[in-house]
Write a protein that holds these residues in place. Structure first.
Motif: not given
Length: 267
Positions: A91-96, A147-169
């Protein structure tokens, strides 16, 4: 919902009588083929004695059950700790990445792209063989979790970013009009709404994270699958032991899916 409203969300035309017959025929043939393959597999197992009662009797003994339950506990521990770290990091990476700071945004993008591209197995080998040569040594548990955290955090960041961009501005604009900063608007308005919509996707990634824990054998961490391997090789019951381990994973994933359904309905 009106008929016109339904048509807006309809992805394909409703099949006619001939189309429904073809779909039914394809379904029956597919089910028959799967049943035949399953029967063939069971017959082969029976021929080689893999379904004999003696192969399964060991699973009624408490020491064996306790040995496997300890593997389940360690698998759940890795999953819980990795998820507890990967979700907020993602989530932090997505916000950045969504911020107005270009250097920070570029760094966040590099992190997401790098760790989404690098295979998890390669990360595990880096923590197992590479970092100790540089003087960095982690306990076995963290050699698997980080390693699991590093790999999955990158995927979660894309999921969160897509979810935020899909919201009404308008949501973030309304928060800014109330005097909130960028981070306050994201934390209190945007992210909570995005998470509600992303529950099924997040749970699917958690299931993948759970399966990532099966790479514990690389660092000699005795999670469920590694314990099943040790047990099966020691008692020469590899197939029954793996089937029991698979059943445990199915139960855990079913529990996660059920929880996701309940959270989605409440949201």
């Amino acid at each position: 919902m009106s008929g016109r409203r339904q048509d807006e969300y309809q992805l394909f035309d409703t099949p006619g009588p001939r189309g429904r017959r073809r779909i039914l025929l394809a379904t029956v043939l597919s089910a028959g083929l799967l049943a035949a393959l399953l029967a063939l597999a069971l017959w082969q197992f029976e021929r080689h004695g893999q379904l004999a009662a003696g192969q399964w009797r060991m699973f009624t003994e408490w020491p064996i059950i306790r040995f496997l339950l300890d593997g389940v506990e360690k698998t759940l521990l890795v999953t819980a700790v990795a998820a507890g770290l990967a979700l907020p990091l993602g989530a932090s990476v997505a916000l950045v990445r969504l911020s107005r700071n270009r250097p920070a945004r570029a760094l966040a993008r590099c992190y997401a792209e790098l760790f989404r591209a690098v295979p998890l197995l390669l990360l595990l080998y880096a923590f197992l063989f590479g970092l100790p040569r540089a003087g960095l040594t982690f306990p076995v548990f963290w050699q698997l979790v980080i390693p699991i955290v590093l790999g999955n955090a990158a995927v979660f960041s894309e999921i969160f970013r897509a979810g935020v961009l899909a919201l009404d501005r308008g949501q973030s604009e309304a928060a800014h009009s109330l005097g909130m900063t960028y981070w306050q608007a994201m934390a209190w308005v945007v992210i909570p709404q995005a998470v509600r919509r992303l529950v099924p996707t997040l749970v699917s990634q958690l299931v993948r994270l759970l399966k990532d824990s099966t790479l514990g054998y690389v660092v000699s961490y005795l999670e469920l699958l590694h314990k099943a391997q040790v047990l099966g090789e020691y008692y020469h019951t590899v197939l029954p032991t793996y089937l029991v381990a698979a059943a445990c994973f199915v139960l855990i994933n079913t529990a996660l899916s059920t929880l996701a359904g309940r959270l989605e309905r409440r949201g």
